[in-house]
Design a protein around this motif. Structure first.
Motif, mmCIF file in Angstrom:
data_model
loop_
_atom_site.group_PDB
_atom_site.id
_atom_site.type_symbol
_atom_site.label_atom_id
_atom_site.label_comp_id
_atom_site.label_asym_id
_atom_site.label_seq_id
_atom_site.Cartn_x
_atom_site.Cartn_y
_atom_site.Cartn_z
ATOM 1 N N LEU A 216 0.832 -1.193 0.000
ATOM 2 C CA LEU A 216 0.000 0.000 0.000
ATOM 3 C C LEU A 216 0.873 1.253 0.000
ATOM 4 C CD1 LEU A 216 -2.525 -1.041 2.814
ATOM 5 C CD2 LEU A 216 -2.748 -1.411 0.346
ATOM 6 N N GLN A 217 0.481 2.237 -0.776
ATOM 7 C CA GLN A 217 1.087 3.558 -0.694
ATOM 8 C C GLN A 217 0.179 4.421 0.170
ATOM 9 O OE1 GLN A 217 1.965 5.259 -4.522
ATOM 10 N NE2 GLN A 217 2.943 3.396 -5.292
ATOM 11 N N LEU A 218 0.727 4.924 1.266
ATOM 12 C CA LEU A 218 -0.065 5.669 2.244
ATOM 13 C C LEU A 218 0.488 7.079 2.384
ATOM 14 C CD1 LEU A 218 -0.090 2.688 4.689
ATOM 15 C CD2 LEU A 218 -2.168 3.684 3.767
ATOM 16 N N SER A 219 -0.405 8.048 2.439
ATOM 17 C CA SER A 219 0.012 9.434 2.554
ATOM 18 C C SER A 219 -1.118 10.247 3.161
ATOM 19 C CB SER A 219 0.397 10.002 1.183
ATOM 20 O OG SER A 219 -0.721 9.991 0.311
ATOM 21 N N GLU A 220 -0.791 11.494 3.535
ATOM 22 C CA GLU A 220 -1.827 12.429 3.964
ATOM 23 C C GLU A 220 -2.686 12.778 2.749
ATOM 24 O OE1 GLU A 220 -2.854 13.824 6.705
ATOM 25 O OE2 GLU A 220 -1.324 13.215 8.167
ATOM 26 N N PRO A 221 -4.000 12.814 2.899
ATOM 27 C CA PRO A 221 -4.846 13.138 1.743
ATOM 28 C C PRO A 221 -4.733 14.602 1.337
ATOM 29 C CG PRO A 221 -6.174 12.869 3.721
ATOM 30 C CD PRO A 221 -4.775 12.479 4.095
ATOM 31 N N GLN A 222 -4.587 14.810 0.043
ATOM 32 C CA GLN A 222 -4.600 16.152 -0.533
ATOM 33 C C GLN A 222 -5.701 16.161 -1.595
ATOM 34 O OE1 GLN A 222 -2.638 18.581 0.607
ATOM 35 N NE2 GLN A 222 -1.519 17.237 2.029
ATOM 36 N N LEU A 223 -6.939 16.296 -1.142
ATOM 37 C CA LEU A 223 -8.086 16.092 -2.015
ATOM 38 C C LEU A 223 -8.927 17.356 -2.094
ATOM 39 C CD1 LEU A 223 -9.126 12.621 -0.541
ATOM 40 C CD2 LEU A 223 -7.803 13.026 -2.625
ATOM 41 N N PRO A 224 -9.048 17.924 -3.271
ATOM 42 C CA PRO A 224 -9.897 19.116 -3.401
ATOM 43 C C PRO A 224 -11.369 18.772 -3.189
ATOM 44 C CG PRO A 224 -9.195 18.324 -5.567
ATOM 45 C CD PRO A 224 -8.436 17.518 -4.553
ATOM 46 N N GLY A 225 -12.100 19.703 -2.638
ATOM 47 C CA GLY A 225 -13.534 19.535 -2.468
ATOM 48 C C GLY A 225 -13.953 18.733 -1.259
ATOM 49 N N THR A 226 -12.999 18.396 -0.362
ATOM 50 C CA THR A 226 -13.353 17.578 0.807
ATOM 51 C C THR A 226 -13.602 18.423 2.057
ATOM 52 O OG1 THR A 226 -10.977 17.241 1.210
ATOM 53 C CG2 THR A 226 -12.153 15.513 -0.008
ATOM 54 N N GLU A 227 -13.516 19.754 1.933
ATOM 55 C CA GLU A 227 -13.701 20.591 3.121
ATOM 56 C C GLU A 227 -15.062 20.378 3.778
ATOM 57 O OE1 GLU A 227 -12.700 21.631 0.202
ATOM 58 O OE2 GLU A 227 -10.652 22.358 0.467
ATOM 59 N N PRO A 228 -16.190 20.300 3.019
ATOM 60 C CA PRO A 228 -17.481 20.043 3.686
ATOM 61 C C PRO A 228 -17.514 18.708 4.413
ATOM 62 C CG PRO A 228 -17.831 20.906 1.482
ATOM 63 C CD PRO A 228 -16.367 20.585 1.582
ATOM 64 N N PHE A 229 -16.865 17.690 3.839
ATOM 65 C CA PHE A 229 -16.840 16.364 4.466
ATOM 66 C C PHE A 229 -16.114 16.418 5.807
ATOM 67 C CE2 PHE A 229 -14.293 12.460 5.052
ATOM 68 C CZ PHE A 229 -15.304 11.540 5.215
ATOM 69 N N PHE A 230 -14.887 16.925 5.807
ATOM 70 C CA PHE A 230 -14.130 16.985 7.051
ATOM 71 C C PHE A 230 -14.740 17.999 8.024
ATOM 72 C CE2 PHE A 230 -10.636 15.451 4.187
ATOM 73 C CZ PHE A 230 -10.504 14.199 4.774
ATOM 74 N N GLY A 231 -15.294 19.072 7.480
ATOM 75 C CA GLY A 231 -15.916 20.058 8.349
ATOM 76 C C GLY A 231 -17.095 19.483 9.115
ATOM 77 N N LEU A 232 -17.918 18.664 8.445
ATOM 78 C CA LEU A 232 -19.058 18.060 9.138
ATOM 79 C C LEU A 232 -18.580 17.086 10.214
ATOM 80 C CD1 LEU A 232 -22.386 16.928 7.609
ATOM 81 C CD2 LEU A 232 -21.204 15.417 9.199
ATOM 82 N N LEU A 233 -17.543 16.302 9.911
ATOM 83 C CA LEU A 233 -17.020 15.378 10.926
ATOM 84 C C LEU A 233 -16.528 16.149 12.147
ATOM 85 C CD1 LEU A 233 -15.043 12.731 8.806
ATOM 86 C CD2 LEU A 233 -17.135 12.361 10.118
ATOM 87 N N GLN A 234 -15.758 17.213 11.922
ATOM 88 C CA GLN A 234 -15.228 17.981 13.045
ATOM 89 C C GLN A 234 -16.344 18.667 13.835
ATOM 90 O OE1 GLN A 234 -12.542 20.224 10.472
ATOM 91 N NE2 GLN A 234 -10.798 19.437 11.638
#
Length: 283
Positions: free
Chosen positions: A145-163
């Protein structure tokens, strides 16, 4: 094979084509990931002849042989009676299904080495892949597996709702994230769940939280959850060692629930060793 004894293990022989595992083994080569996946599928449905260093098949004192490669432990096995004879093993052996030996070995982080006596040294199956064999190859991603910190555009609403909503979901202690690229299959976003409580009501509350958040994720983004308490999951191990929580209850200002049996102020767990290195030996 003079003096050798052996027979079926406690689970009996596995069904299927007795020559399938050896044929699959012959196709494995570096970077041929499809061939290696086929070997794992064949191992899951087949059987192996485990070399016993001590004891007899099925006895409480039976001990498998062992070998160390690159600092990692492996139990040697033959793939047929003919390969067992070719190995020259003169002690006892045990015939066991591939799925059962995978379930036994991976819990102690031991791999399985197939036909180490063969020209080229055979093929090693690391414990992380034995875990996939035991749990179901389709349920866990194919390594390496290649594992890294996610750098994904458009995910701010997703992470914002979780937080925003995680403080109101009492079982959630912390959330981590990783971008996972399997060697075969599509990449996906993994969310590491560190929970105070894993009872059915708690799990259902966390599942509902994730469903609400996924509704805010970009279209087509695959999201999976990983239990941070799983000491055998390579993604969880990587996140423990490399990913800081993007939400942590002890670092979140009030209000959050108190007095409901969820401890506060505990020290954050220290990072644990990640995916064992090198993870893909004998290939």
């Amino acid at each position: 094979m003079t003096g050798a004894t052996g027979g079926p293990g406690p689970w009996g022989p596995a069904p299927g084509d007795p020559g399938a595992l050896e044929r699959a083994l012959q196709q494995v080569a570096p970077e041929r990931w499809e061939a290696y996946e086929h070997l794992l599928r064949t191992l899951a449905e087949g059987r192996v002849w485990m070399l016993l260093w001590h004891g007899s098949p099925g006895s409480p004192d039976a001990q498998y042989g062992n070998m160390e490669i690159g600092g990692l432990g492996y139990a040697p096995a033959a793939t047929s009676p003919e390969q067992l004879a070719a190995s020259g093993w003169s002690r006892a052996h045990e015939v066991i299904s591939g799925r059962e030996i995978a379930a036994t070995l991976h819990r102690t982080r031991w791999g399985l080495w197939l036909n180490p006596h063969a020209p080229g040294g055979g093929v090693g199956v690391p414990w992380a892949d034995l875990r996939r064999v035991a749990a179901g190859l389709d349920r866990l991603p194919a390594g390496p597996l290649q594992l890294s910190e996610p750098q994904l555009p458009g995910t701010e609403p997703f992470f914002g709702l979780l937080q925003h909503q995680a403080p109101s979901v009492r079982p959630v202690r912390a959330l981590r994230r990783a971008w996972v690229r399997p060697v075969l299959g599509d990449p996906y976003l993994a969310i590491g769940l560190e929970l105070y409580d894993t009872s059915p009501p708690a799990v259902e509350a966390v599942r509902a939280l994730m469903q609400r958040a996924i509704a805010q994720a970009p279209a087509g983004l695959a999201v999976s959850t990983v239990a941070m308490s799983d000491d055998y999951d390579p993604v969880a191990l990587w996140m423990r060692a490399n990913a800081r929580p993007f939400y942590h209850r002890e670092a979140t200002p009030a209000p959050y629930p108190t007095g409901y049996g969820y401890p506060h102020g505990q020290p954050q767990p220290q990072p644990q060793p990640g995916w064992p290195a090198p993870p893909w030996l004998g290939r």
